[in-house]
Design a protein around this motif. Structure first.
Motif, mmCIF file in Angstrom:
data_model
loop_
_atom_site.group_PDB
_atom_site.id
_atom_site.type_symbol
_atom_site.label_atom_id
_atom_site.label_comp_id
_atom_site.label_asym_id
_atom_site.label_seq_id
_atom_site.Cartn_x
_atom_site.Cartn_y
_atom_site.Cartn_z
ATOM 1 N N ASN A 186 3.879 5.714 -5.677
ATOM 2 C CA ASN A 186 4.160 5.609 -7.114
ATOM 3 C C ASN A 186 2.974 5.853 -8.045
ATOM 4 O O ASN A 186 3.152 5.932 -9.258
ATOM 5 C CB ASN A 186 4.737 4.221 -7.428
ATOM 6 C CG ASN A 186 6.119 4.047 -6.833
ATOM 7 O OD1 ASN A 186 6.796 5.032 -6.525
ATOM 8 N ND2 ASN A 186 6.547 2.814 -6.666
ATOM 9 N N LYS A 187 1.789 5.944 -7.491
ATOM 10 C CA LYS A 187 0.621 6.075 -8.379
ATOM 11 C C LYS A 187 0.559 7.493 -8.964
ATOM 12 O O LYS A 187 1.036 8.446 -8.344
ATOM 13 C CB LYS A 187 -0.662 5.739 -7.617
ATOM 14 C CG LYS A 187 -1.009 6.731 -6.514
ATOM 15 C CD LYS A 187 -2.314 6.379 -5.839
ATOM 16 C CE LYS A 187 -2.672 7.451 -4.809
ATOM 17 N NZ LYS A 187 -3.981 7.234 -4.198
ATOM 18 N N PRO A 188 -0.046 7.609 -10.130
ATOM 19 C CA PRO A 188 -0.188 8.937 -10.735
ATOM 20 C C PRO A 188 -1.342 9.707 -10.094
ATOM 21 O O PRO A 188 -2.087 9.146 -9.299
ATOM 22 C CB PRO A 188 -0.525 8.616 -12.193
ATOM 23 C CG PRO A 188 -1.220 7.295 -12.129
ATOM 24 C CD PRO A 188 -0.613 6.550 -10.971
ATOM 25 N N ASN A 189 -1.496 10.962 -10.471
ATOM 26 C CA ASN A 189 -2.654 11.737 -10.025
ATOM 27 C C ASN A 189 -3.926 11.069 -10.535
ATOM 28 O O ASN A 189 -3.908 10.408 -11.569
ATOM 29 C CB ASN A 189 -2.584 13.168 -10.564
ATOM 30 C CG ASN A 189 -1.449 13.932 -9.921
ATOM 31 O OD1 ASN A 189 -1.025 13.621 -8.799
ATOM 32 N ND2 ASN A 189 -0.918 14.903 -10.652
ATOM 33 N N GLU A 190 -5.006 11.304 -9.825
ATOM 34 C CA GLU A 190 -6.234 10.569 -10.150
ATOM 35 C C GLU A 190 -6.719 10.842 -11.572
ATOM 36 O O GLU A 190 -6.766 11.969 -12.040
ATOM 37 C CB GLU A 190 -7.346 10.903 -9.160
ATOM 38 C CG GLU A 190 -8.558 10.020 -9.417
ATOM 39 C CD GLU A 190 -9.609 10.091 -8.336
ATOM 40 O OE1 GLU A 190 -9.297 10.490 -7.213
ATOM 41 O OE2 GLU A 190 -10.763 9.723 -8.645
ATOM 42 N N LEU A 191 -7.076 9.758 -12.225
ATOM 43 C CA LEU A 191 -7.622 9.820 -13.583
ATOM 44 C C LEU A 191 -9.096 9.421 -13.514
ATOM 45 O O LEU A 191 -9.492 8.674 -12.627
ATOM 46 C CB LEU A 191 -6.840 8.869 -14.497
ATOM 47 C CG LEU A 191 -5.381 9.294 -14.711
ATOM 48 C CD1 LEU A 191 -4.518 8.121 -15.161
ATOM 49 C CD2 LEU A 191 -5.316 10.432 -15.727
ATOM 50 N N PRO A 192 -9.922 9.909 -14.461
ATOM 51 C CA PRO A 192 -11.368 9.673 -14.343
ATOM 52 C C PRO A 192 -11.774 8.235 -14.649
ATOM 53 O O PRO A 192 -11.148 7.557 -15.460
ATOM 54 C CB PRO A 192 -11.955 10.625 -15.389
ATOM 55 C CG PRO A 192 -10.861 10.843 -16.374
ATOM 56 C CD PRO A 192 -9.577 10.752 -15.613
ATOM 57 N N LEU A 193 -12.819 7.802 -13.965
ATOM 58 C CA LEU A 193 -13.425 6.495 -14.240
ATOM 59 C C LEU A 193 -14.552 6.723 -15.239
ATOM 60 O O LEU A 193 -15.469 7.493 -14.979
ATOM 61 C CB LEU A 193 -13.976 5.894 -12.938
ATOM 62 C CG LEU A 193 -14.687 4.546 -13.018
ATOM 63 C CD1 LEU A 193 -13.738 3.442 -13.466
ATOM 64 C CD2 LEU A 193 -15.300 4.171 -11.669
ATOM 65 N N PRO A 194 -14.497 6.073 -16.407
ATOM 66 C CA PRO A 194 -15.514 6.361 -17.432
ATOM 67 C C PRO A 194 -16.861 5.742 -17.077
ATOM 68 O O PRO A 194 -16.928 4.725 -16.399
ATOM 69 C CB PRO A 194 -14.937 5.701 -18.681
ATOM 70 C CG PRO A 194 -14.112 4.577 -18.162
ATOM 71 C CD PRO A 194 -13.544 5.047 -16.848
ATOM 72 N N SER A 195 -17.914 6.367 -17.558
ATOM 73 C CA SER A 195 -19.227 5.731 -17.440
ATOM 74 C C SER A 195 -19.377 4.762 -18.606
ATOM 75 O O SER A 195 -18.765 4.932 -19.658
ATOM 76 C CB SER A 195 -20.330 6.786 -17.482
ATOM 77 O OG SER A 195 -20.269 7.455 -18.730
ATOM 78 N N HIS B 107 -7.576 4.555 -14.537
ATOM 79 C CA HIS B 107 -8.212 5.058 -13.321
ATOM 80 C C HIS B 107 -7.871 4.157 -12.126
ATOM 81 O O HIS B 107 -7.528 4.639 -11.044
ATOM 82 C CB HIS B 107 -9.725 5.137 -13.508
ATOM 83 C CG HIS B 107 -10.462 5.308 -12.217
ATOM 84 N ND1 HIS B 107 -10.612 6.532 -11.605
ATOM 85 C CD2 HIS B 107 -11.045 4.403 -11.380
ATOM 86 C CE1 HIS B 107 -11.254 6.370 -10.458
ATOM 87 N NE2 HIS B 107 -11.540 5.099 -10.304
ATOM 88 N N SER C 134 -4.585 4.688 -10.729
ATOM 89 C CA SER C 134 -4.445 5.976 -10.052
ATOM 90 C C SER C 134 -5.046 5.962 -8.643
ATOM 91 O O SER C 134 -4.821 6.877 -7.858
ATOM 92 C CB SER C 134 -5.059 7.103 -10.896
ATOM 93 O OG SER C 134 -6.475 7.095 -10.802
ATOM 94 N N ILE D 123 0.845 -1.211 0.000
ATOM 95 C CA ILE D 123 0.000 0.000 0.000
ATOM 96 C C ILE D 123 0.877 1.256 0.000
ATOM 97 O O ILE D 123 0.611 2.221 -0.735
ATOM 98 C CB ILE D 123 -0.950 -0.009 1.228
ATOM 99 C CG1 ILE D 123 -1.948 -1.172 1.125
ATOM 100 C CG2 ILE D 123 -1.677 1.329 1.358
ATOM 101 C CD1 ILE D 123 -3.003 -1.054 0.050
ATOM 102 N N ALA E 71 3.930 1.546 -1.172
ATOM 103 C CA ALA E 71 4.576 1.690 -2.487
ATOM 104 C C ALA E 71 3.582 2.193 -3.535
ATOM 105 O O ALA E 71 3.933 3.008 -4.396
ATOM 106 C CB ALA E 71 5.183 0.354 -2.915
ATOM 107 N N VAL E 72 2.351 1.708 -3.468
ATOM 108 C CA VAL E 72 1.335 2.182 -4.418
ATOM 109 C C VAL E 72 1.107 3.679 -4.222
ATOM 110 O O VAL E 72 1.104 4.452 -5.180
ATOM 111 C CB VAL E 72 -0.004 1.413 -4.247
ATOM 112 C CG1 VAL E 72 -1.107 2.083 -5.064
ATOM 113 C CG2 VAL E 72 0.150 -0.043 -4.674
ATOM 114 N N LYS E 73 0.948 4.075 -2.960
ATOM 115 C CA LYS E 73 0.700 5.492 -2.665
ATOM 116 C C LYS E 73 1.823 6.374 -3.196
ATOM 117 O O LYS E 73 1.591 7.456 -3.731
ATOM 118 C CB LYS E 73 0.573 5.694 -1.151
ATOM 119 C CG LYS E 73 -0.791 5.312 -0.621
ATOM 120 C CD LYS E 73 -1.024 5.935 0.762
ATOM 121 C CE LYS E 73 -2.482 5.841 1.126
ATOM 122 N NZ LYS E 73 -2.807 4.979 2.210
#
Lengths: 196, 456
Positions: free
Chosen positions: A13-22, B54, B57, A7, A9-11
């Protein structure tokens, strides 16, 4: 060790939040669902029969079984049953099964798959270990695509469920298709009209 | 050993190369046929890619959500930072239950962790139950393809393997007879297994479900009979919503084999009454790759194998030439992230034609990442000094038009007159299997100047 490290390492290394598509895929129009289902089921190695009534379905299934061919038959058609799934404790005993018949809960036209969950199967192993499999599905249980299938199953409570789209098969020897790898050597889907 | 060296072993047999090439192209054609049947394919790929981006992220949150839901469902969840932790967790579960014999369904993750030799070392019988995997297991080889593990094996070779290990009579490689023999052999193993192991195709954060797709039904045969189930899942296999499964189950089989769906799409939520269901979440380098912006999208991969089937280099060099658990284009961008030196030749095993990126169902920019790796590897290592020097010389030559023209003129004359042994020497790697084109009599510039003079 383990969770905390991952957890962390994920925090880091993860990128800025990207949108979840509908998900808004159009429903299919044009081809009728039963005929598309049949076409796709056949492509996956299954067989198909459209029965006008439950009586016709049962007569047809009985006509396909030669006398004495299958000793152990289990499942949804009481007139055929010689094996009581509910009386079995250890799923290994299901190895005897020659033929199993189940009522599908939902069918998907675009790929010829039928959803079955543990409630119907009694034993999770049953539709896999049986030598032959027959599934019944009503016309009104068909949906067009997987999106509709998952929308219908979203609030369905199950321990295990499976989409089955043909007999067990493999092409691991020089890409030559062989039916009956580990599980059923055949799958027959009998479709019933809505009112049946 | 580098990819070109290993590939040399494979291409020594030209008939086999042509056969291998055709087999895989056939699968690619089946994919095209399935994909071209409906108009929303590109939309599906785009959504799948967005869902994966997503998820990555917010991966920490989804992992927590997934664990919470799976535990509430009665699943025992474990976390493994690397292959050693993963294998130790598996062994400790087996020890606790006195497990001696296990059946496994296909899992590239357990290949990556080298689980089989580890368990065998501890006295546990491990049977790979996917037919292709069983074939390569009997041959003591790794899989050469992630979906079709024995795609490199000829039917007569499989016949001989089965004669030796399963004591079948010779069948001239009849696939029906051989598959029937494997069915009987593996049914006995399924009946006696103390535990069953599977990989995971998708994990769903909002429900705690995990999904395992097969055509043979071997994963289900294993887990529904054995009292202990262990499923190993790379942390990148997570998707947020139940409905997201609709996107991925539509993409996976069509991309892999041209089927509209795998024969079995098995969804696990709760353990079977009286049995245990374990799920191991594995990192093993994935969080490191997550931190590499250029290569992050490689974590979208759903292991369909489409990039292998379409790759002109993979098709003609065979999966084993990559010497990595995941071969082909996707393997060539994943493996250098694990060990840049060991896998330094893989990003060069590509024509950069981009076909891999075109067929990828989750829109990984594979060929671009191959190109990025080439740059990073060339900077970081001194693997091929000859290539480096010749590139530098060529670069210099391109900045000196006068010398460039002279060199061209010399080259055209020399190529036409020099004896064969001087042109096709060991320095000329390109000419190893090819004839150089016949040199033109004049350069374009020479031709142009001549014709401008004549025609004003």
């Amino acid at each position: 060790m383990g969770k905390a490290d991952i957890i962390k390492a994920v925090k880091a290394n993860k990128p800025n939040e990207l949108p979840l598509p509908s998900l808004d895929f159009p429903s299919s129009n044009g081809q009728s669902l039963p005929s598309l289902f049949e076409e796709r089921l056949l492509a996956g190695g299954g067989e198909f029969f459209f029965a006008k009534s439950r009586v016709e379905a049962e007569t047809y299934i009985q006509s396909r079984i030669k006398a004495g061919e299958y000793k152990y038959i289990a499942g949804a058609l009481k007139s055929l049953n010689t094996f009581d799934l509910a009386s079995i404790q250890d799923p290994h005993e299901l190895e005897l099964l020659n033929l199993s018949v189940f009522e599908g809960e939902l069918g998907v036209a675009e790929n010829g798959a039928i959803w079955l969950s543990e409630d119907r199967l009694i034993h999770r192993a049953a539709p896999f270990i049986t030598q032959h499999l027959i599934l019944l599905i009503r016309e009104d249980q068909l949906v067009d695509k997987m999106h509709a299938a998952y929308a219908a199953l979203r609030y369905h409570d199950y321990g295990h469920g499976v989409f089955i789209a043909g007999p067990s098969k493999t092409a691991d020897i020089e890409q030559s298709l062989v039916v009956g790898a580990h599980g059923p050597k055949s799958l027959l889907v009998v479709m019933l009209p809505t009112e049946a | 050993m580098s990819h070109p060296h290993k590939a040399q072993e494979f291409i020594a047999n030209e008939n086999r190369v042509n056969w291998h090439d055709k087999s895989l192209w056939h699968v690619r054609e089946k994919r095209d046929k399935a994909v071209n049947l409906f108009p929303e394919w590109e939309q599906l790929r785009e959504k799948a890619s967005q869902i994966k981006s997503h998820t990555l992220s917010r991966l920490d949150e989804y992992l927590e959500e997934f664990e919470k839901n799976a535990i509430a469902n009665g699943v025992k969840v474990h976390w493994a930072s690397d292959a050693i932790e993963h294998n130790d967790i598996v062994l400790s579960i087996f020890r606790e239950h006195g497990v001696q014999r296990i059946v496994k369904s296909k899992s590239m993750l357990t290949e990556e962790c080298h689980l089989n030799p580890f368990l065998e070392k501890h006295g546990i019988e491990v049977i790979d139950s996917d037919l292709g995997e069983r074939i390569v297991q009997l041959a003591k080889e790794p899989p050469s393809h992630i979906v079709m593990p024995a795609i490199h094996k000829k039917r007569m070779e499989i016949d001989e393997l089965f004669q030796k290990h399963l004591h079948t009579p010779p069948s001239h490689g009849d696939e029906n007879i051989l598959t029937a023999a494997a069915r009987e052999h593996l049914r006995q193993k399924f009946m006696k297994a103390d535990a069953a192991l599977t990989g995971v195709n998708f994990g769903i954060a909002e429900t705690g479900d995990f999904v395992v797709c097969t055509n043979e039904g071997n994963a289900d045969m294993g887990v529904h009979l054995a009292p202990v189930q262990i499923s190993s899942m790379g942390i990148e296999k997570l998707i947020p919503r139940y409905e997201d499964l609709g996107v991925f189950t539509r993409l996976l089989a069509r991309s892999a084999t041209g089927q509209h769906i795998t024969t079995y799409t098995s969804q696990f939520r709760k353990p079977r009454a009286g049995t245990e269901m374990h799920l191991i979440l594995v990192d093993n380098g994935r969080t490191v790759q997550l931190g590499r912006e250029k290569y992050r999208r490689s974590l979208h991969c759903i292991r369909c194998g489409a990039c292998m089937n379409t790759c002109p280099v993979y098709r003609r060099s065979g999966g084993h030439s990559y010497q990595s658990v995941i071969p082909g284009p996707i393997g060539s961008i994943l493996s250098p992230g694990r060990d840049m030196k060991k896998y330094s030749s893989l990003p060069f095993a590509s024509s950069l034609c981009g076909s891999c990126s075109d067929v990828c169902p989750v829109k990984i920019n594979i060929h671009e990442q191959l190109y990025f790796w080439r740059q990073d590897i060339t900077q970081a290592t001194n693997e091929e000094p000859a290539k480096k020097i010749s590139m530098k010389m060529t670069g210099w030559l391109f900045t000196k038009p006068k010398w460039f023209r002279k060199a061209g003129k010399f080259g055209r004359k020399a190529l036409a007159k020099l004896p064969r042994w001087m042109v096709y020497n060991s320095m000329n790697v390109w000419g190893k299997h090819r004839e150089l084109p016949e040199p033109p009599k004049e350069s374009f510039q020479e031709w142009y100047q001549k014709n401008r003079k004549n025609n004003g």
